[in-house]
Scaffold this active site. Structure first.
Site, PDB file in Angstrom:
ATOM      1  N   HIS A  83       0.854  -1.195   0.000  1.00  0.00           N
ATOM      2  CA  HIS A  83       0.000   0.000   0.000  1.00  0.00           C
ATOM      3  C   HIS A  83       0.885   1.238   0.000  1.00  0.00           C
ATOM      4  CE1 HIS A  83      -3.494   2.525   0.788  1.00  0.00           C
ATOM      5  NE2 HIS A  83      -2.729   3.195   1.626  1.00  0.00           N
ATOM      6  N   ASP A  85     -15.584   2.586   5.572  1.00  0.00           N
ATOM      7  CA  ASP A  85     -14.553   3.554   5.211  1.00  0.00           C
ATOM      8  C   ASP A  85     -15.035   4.479   4.102  1.00  0.00           C
ATOM      9  OD1 ASP A  85     -11.805   4.607   5.425  1.00  0.00           O
ATOM     10  OD2 ASP A  85     -11.702   3.945   3.347  1.00  0.00           O
ATOM     11  N   ARG A 137     -14.869  12.641   6.564  1.00  0.00           N
ATOM     12  CA  ARG A 137     -13.632  13.259   7.074  1.00  0.00           C
ATOM     13  C   ARG A 137     -13.088  14.284   6.096  1.00  0.00           C
ATOM     14  NH1 ARG A 137     -10.031   8.535   7.367  1.00  0.00           N
ATOM     15  NH2 ARG A 137      -8.438  10.034   7.923  1.00  0.00           N
ATOM     16  N   SER A 148      -8.483   3.494   8.629  1.00  0.00           N
ATOM     17  CA  SER A 148      -8.997   3.551   7.254  1.00  0.00           C
ATOM     18  C   SER A 148      -8.144   2.664   6.333  1.00  0.00           C
ATOM     19  CB  SER A 148      -8.970   5.016   6.781  1.00  0.00           C
ATOM     20  OG  SER A 148      -9.091   5.109   5.404  1.00  0.00           O
ATOM     21  N   LYS A 178      -9.011  -1.709   5.080  1.00  0.00           N
ATOM     22  CA  LYS A 178      -9.097  -2.139   3.669  1.00  0.00           C
ATOM     23  C   LYS A 178      -8.046  -3.203   3.367  1.00  0.00           C
ATOM     24  CE  LYS A 178      -8.962   2.223   2.635  1.00  0.00           C
ATOM     25  NZ  LYS A 178      -8.992   3.593   2.199  1.00  0.00           N
TER      26      LYS A 178
HETATM   27  N1  URA Z   1      -5.717   6.915   2.652  1.00  0.00           N
HETATM   28  C1  URA Z   1      -6.748   6.197   3.125  1.00  0.00           C
HETATM   29  O1  URA Z   1      -7.120   5.175   2.558  1.00  0.00           O
HETATM   30  N2  URA Z   1      -7.352   6.642   4.244  1.00  0.00           N
HETATM   31  C2  URA Z   1      -6.986   7.753   4.907  1.00  0.00           C
HETATM   32  O2  URA Z   1      -7.566   8.085   5.918  1.00  0.00           O
HETATM   33  C3  URA Z   1      -5.909   8.499   4.383  1.00  0.00           C
HETATM   34  C4  URA Z   1      -5.287   8.039   3.254  1.00  0.00           C
END
Ligand code: URA
Length: 434
Positions: free
Chosen positions: A82, A161, A168, A183, A187
């Site tokens: 990621h 999310d 947010r 967050s 995932k």
């Molecule tokens: N990327 C994400 O997936 N979530 C966040 O809160 C910030 C960056």
């Protein structure tokens, strides 16, 4: 349980219990808690923080708000990567085939780009015919057969999310480490890999502007990964200028191909060797980072990494000839060099603004429905610390028309700053967090 009471607990600096966090996340996802209450909670979390136990509870509750991938049908260790998002970030296109060529299984779910950062799916679609929406059956089959498949996130992956991030985004509550960690990790955990490596960007083109902030995020991410029983490591990298040379979908694919052919060294290759090294050592496939690096470089040298990419493209319906002949990828009709107007040493290249130039050319999405032009973008010719003489090219613009190219050239010049004294290049790999 009443949301007003939970908001008050966090407002006063208290700790939320596992049950309270799960109630809040599940009820919010079902639409039973209004946005205004959840906004107040996010702000209270931003100001008061959450400890590891609360962050893990929030991550797990979010992960279970939708579908959780079960990758047990794939034989071997599954690895995923990621990135917190950067300009010119084509890392997955290089890293995933390299890691698969070294024996790891990569069953990856990726996103599309929104705004100035492109997504891996868009880049892969530069290969004519490439399908990102293959069935789950075929996804598993391909990973078992070739070691590698990359698809779009299913609609039901972590719905909590999707709602929470959108909220947010408009309430000033994105830059909270526990909220970012939950967050991202919800995932990634829902995507099911055993090993997770994270690229935390730091600098003017990233969320985290300083190394200290990036380190705090990297530590938070890896701690939660380990508490959730995954093998997890992070690297902190510089985003004070775009990664590599190209910004724009097909242009980034061409650059990734050059790295996989062993023809390009520099920051992008270093990043892939570091992330790949973390994957292989966490998997126990290499004893240390030096051994892992040797394996990854051998996969490039022997053409096995490039072949893996060709197998991925072929297995997902794309024209794999383009892996060996990049002229088959989308090409922009106009290519315009951008000459420097003064002499000096490049002291700054504003990554985010370069991303916006690519977007201006049609290479990025303004909203989810935008259709993007895969052929356009920018290829830098100079990077931080490079000396430039007047008239020397700073970059090439790949544009749909002469007019757009001229506009983009003007915008691109504004991304560069020059100094009359030598400029030291910042270290690209700032730290590794395990
Ligand atoms: N990327 C994400 O997936 N979530 C966040 O809160 C910030 C960056």
């Amino acid at each position: 349980m009443r949301m007003t009471d939970l908001i008050a607990v966090k407002r006063d600096g208290g700790e939320l219990t596992t049950e309270q966090i799960d109630f809040m996340i599940q009820a919010y996802t079902r639409g039973e808690i209004p946005d205004y209450q959840m906004s107040a909670m996010c702000m209270a979390i931003l100001l008061r923080g959450m400890n590891d136990r609360e962050t893990l509870d929030m991550t797990m509750s979010m992960m279970h708000s939708g579908e959780v991938m079960d990758l047990s049908r794939i034989k071997g260790l599954k690895a995923d990567k990621h990135s917190t998002g950067g300009v010119g970030d084509k890392t997955s296109l290089v890293l995933c085939p390299m890691a698969a060529a070294c024996g790891l299984k990569i069953a990856k779910m990726s996103g599309r780009g929104l705004g100035h950062t492109g997504g891996t799916l868009d880049k892969l679609e530069s290969f004519p015919g490439f399908q990102v929406g293959i069935s789950e059956e075929r996804f598993f089959e391909n990973v078992n057969k070739t070691g590698l498949a990359i698809i779009g996130q299913t609609a039901d992956l972590v719905p909590a999310d999707k709602k929470l991030y959108a909220l947010r985004d408009v309430t000033g509550t994105v830059p909270s480490v526990p909220l970012i960690v939950s967050s991202i990790m919800s995932k990634k955990l829902a995507s099911g890999a055993d090993i997770l490596v994270l690229d935390v960007k730091c600098g003017s083109g990233a969320f985290m502007k300083t190394v200290e902030e990036a380190r705090e995020l990297a530590r938070g991410l890896t701690r939660i990964g380990r508490l959730a029983q995954r093998r997890c490591a992070a690297v902190i990298t510089d985003m004070d200028q775009p990664l590599g040379w190209a910004v724009g979908n097909a242009l980034e694919v061409k650059e990734a191909l050059a790295v996989l052919r062993g023809e390009q060294e520099g920051d992008l290759l270093e990043l892939c060797l570091t992330l790949g090294g973390l994957m292989l050592t966490e998997a126990g496939l290499a004893e240390d980072m030096a051994g892992a690096r040797e394996q990854l470089l051998a996969a490039v040298r022997e053409g096995r990494a490039l072949k893996k990419l060709a197998e991925l493209v072929e297995a997902q319906g794309g024209d794999s000839r383009a892996v060996y002949d990049p002229s088959l990828l989308p090409q922009a009709p106009v290519v315009l060099p951008v000459p420097a107007e003064r002499a000096g040493t490049v002291s700054r290249i504003e990554a985010e603004k370069v991303g916006l130039v690519s977007m201006h050319l049609g290479g990025g999405r303004v909203d989810k429905e935008s259709v993007i032009d895969l052929s356009v973008g920018v290829v830098l010719a100079k990077k931080l610390g490079d000396r430039v003489e007047p008239g020397e090219s700073l970059a090439e613009i790949h544009a749909p028309s002469e007019e757009k190219a001229e506009e983009a050239a003007q915008l691109l010049r504004q991304c560069f700053s020059f100094s009359d004294t030598p400029v030291t290049r910042p270290a690209f790999i700032k730290d590794i967090v395990r």
